[in-house]
Every structure is written in C-alpha cells, then in structure tokens.
Design a protein around this motif. Structure first.
Motif, PDB file in Angstrom:
ATOM      1  N   SER A  23      10.451  -1.221   1.417  1.00  0.00           N
ATOM      2  CA  SER A  23      10.114  -2.034   0.257  1.00  0.00           C
ATOM      3  C   SER A  23       8.603  -2.010   0.086  1.00  0.00           C
ATOM      4  O   SER A  23       7.860  -1.632   1.004  1.00  0.00           O
ATOM      5  N   LEU A  24       8.144  -2.429  -1.070  1.00  0.00           N
ATOM      6  CA  LEU A  24       6.710  -2.506  -1.319  1.00  0.00           C
ATOM      7  C   LEU A  24       6.057  -3.425  -0.283  1.00  0.00           C
ATOM      8  O   LEU A  24       5.009  -3.107   0.277  1.00  0.00           O
ATOM      9  N   ARG A  25       6.705  -4.520  -0.014  1.00  0.00           N
ATOM     10  CA  ARG A  25       6.190  -5.484   0.960  1.00  0.00           C
ATOM     11  C   ARG A  25       6.111  -4.881   2.367  1.00  0.00           C
ATOM     12  O   ARG A  25       5.127  -5.068   3.079  1.00  0.00           O
ATOM     13  N   GLN A  26       7.140  -4.142   2.768  1.00  0.00           N
ATOM     14  CA  GLN A  26       7.149  -3.517   4.096  1.00  0.00           C
ATOM     15  C   GLN A  26       6.033  -2.491   4.241  1.00  0.00           C
ATOM     16  O   GLN A  26       5.348  -2.448   5.260  1.00  0.00           O
ATOM     17  N   LEU A  27       5.843  -1.670   3.209  1.00  0.00           N
ATOM     18  CA  LEU A  27       4.789  -0.669   3.266  1.00  0.00           C
ATOM     19  C   LEU A  27       3.419  -1.334   3.278  1.00  0.00           C
ATOM     20  O   LEU A  27       2.539  -0.929   4.039  1.00  0.00           O
ATOM     21  N   SER A  34      -2.699  -5.581   0.927  1.00  0.00           N
ATOM     22  CA  SER A  34      -1.919  -6.643   0.290  1.00  0.00           C
ATOM     23  C   SER A  34      -0.831  -6.049  -0.603  1.00  0.00           C
ATOM     24  O   SER A  34      -0.984  -4.963  -1.166  1.00  0.00           O
ATOM     25  N   ASN A  35       0.242  -6.795  -0.718  1.00  0.00           N
ATOM     26  CA  ASN A  35       1.364  -6.391  -1.551  1.00  0.00           C
ATOM     27  C   ASN A  35       0.927  -6.194  -3.013  1.00  0.00           C
ATOM     28  O   ASN A  35       1.249  -5.157  -3.607  1.00  0.00           O
ATOM     29  N   PRO A  36       0.179  -7.131  -3.618  1.00  0.00           N
ATOM     30  CA  PRO A  36      -0.257  -6.926  -5.011  1.00  0.00           C
ATOM     31  C   PRO A  36      -1.159  -5.694  -5.180  1.00  0.00           C
ATOM     32  O   PRO A  36      -1.046  -4.968  -6.168  1.00  0.00           O
ATOM     33  N   TYR A  37      -2.024  -5.445  -4.206  1.00  0.00           N
ATOM     34  CA  TYR A  37      -2.921  -4.291  -4.280  1.00  0.00           C
ATOM     35  C   TYR A  37      -2.119  -2.997  -4.254  1.00  0.00           C
ATOM     36  O   TYR A  37      -2.346  -2.084  -5.055  1.00  0.00           O
ATOM     37  N   LEU A  38      -1.155  -2.896  -3.351  1.00  0.00           N
ATOM     38  CA  LEU A  38      -0.325  -1.697  -3.262  1.00  0.00           C
ATOM     39  C   LEU A  38       0.482  -1.515  -4.548  1.00  0.00           C
ATOM     40  O   LEU A  38       0.618  -0.400  -5.052  1.00  0.00           O
ATOM     41  N   GLN A  54      -5.564   6.605   3.788  1.00  0.00           N
ATOM     42  CA  GLN A  54      -5.259   7.014   5.158  1.00  0.00           C
ATOM     43  C   GLN A  54      -4.294   6.017   5.806  1.00  0.00           C
ATOM     44  O   GLN A  54      -3.349   6.412   6.493  1.00  0.00           O
ATOM     45  N   GLN A  55      -4.513   4.736   5.586  1.00  0.00           N
ATOM     46  CA  GLN A  55      -3.632   3.704   6.149  1.00  0.00           C
ATOM     47  C   GLN A  55      -2.217   3.823   5.575  1.00  0.00           C
ATOM     48  O   GLN A  55      -1.232   3.707   6.302  1.00  0.00           O
ATOM     49  N   VAL A  56      -2.128   4.057   4.267  1.00  0.00           N
ATOM     50  CA  VAL A  56      -0.830   4.194   3.612  1.00  0.00           C
ATOM     51  C   VAL A  56      -0.119   5.451   4.120  1.00  0.00           C
ATOM     52  O   VAL A  56       1.071   5.427   4.418  1.00  0.00           O
TER      53      VAL A  56
END
Length: 129
Positions: A23-27, A34-38, A54-56
C-alpha cells in the motif's frame, strides 16, 4: 542531463508499488517518507531528491539508478555503466585485485571505443556499415 519527468516517474513508482503488493502507507513507512509526500510523488506533483529516490528504491527492492533515469537525474548510458561496475564489485567469486583489474580493462575498452566513435563521428553503441 535530461529534464525531470516527474509524471512518468510517479506512474512507474505506482506500478512498482502495486507489483510489490504494497500500500502507499506501507511503502512510505518502509522508505522513511511521509504518506502524503509519496502520494504527491506518485501523482507527479513533487520532484523527489536523489536521496528520497534511493530510499524508495531500497524499499521496493529495485535499482535506484533506474529511478534516477526515470526522474531525469541520470541518463541511460550512465546507469548502464554504474550497473556494470556494481555487478563486477558485487561478484563474490573473484577477489578484490581481480575486480580492480576487470574495472581497469572495462574503462580502457570504454575509452578506446569512445575515441573511435569520436573519430568516426558515430554515436556510442552504433556501427557504420
């Protein structure tokens, strides 16, 4: 260096996230953003830094260089060179001296081919017939 293509990057990230069944939250949690940033990155509203990419990439278990190319931070040729070097350096079946020798040979071939291409006026990876 190419210009940022954030929309294409966002679509690609969403596709990779779904393929990884996250999910977006899990990633966001796994990548430390942050979830909103992603979400904004996926929608093409934000231009992430190389560090965030790199983190993603690490969280998705994909190549950071691939994301850099998608974001326009790195061109395809540079990515291929970095990946080749990484494969050589990561090979556990050869020792450090052998790795360094292989990298030197690799560099000499690249320089030789670049010089030949410059002299012939052809693009790298192409040949004239």
């Amino acid at each position: 260096m190419a210009s940022l293509n954030v929309g294409n990057l966002g679509e690609y990230l969403r596709e990779q996230r779904r393929t990884a069944q996250l999910s977006l939250r899990q990633l966001a949690e796994a990548a430390g953003v942050s979830n909103p940033y992603l979400s904004q990155i996926e929608r093409g509203l934000r231009k992430p830094s190389a560090e965030v990419l790199q983190q993603v990439a690490k969280a998705l278990r994909i190549s950071a260089e691939t994301l850099y190319v998608r974001a326009g931070i790195l061109d395809e040729k540079e990515r291929e060179e970095l990946e080749t070097r990484a494969v050589i350096l990561a090979d556990p079946s050869i020792n450090e001296r052998q790795k360094q020798v292989l990298l030197q040979i690799y560099d000499s071939f690249r320089k030789e081919n670049a010089a030949e291409n410059d002299a012939a006026g052809t693009a790298p990876g192409t040949s004239e017939r």
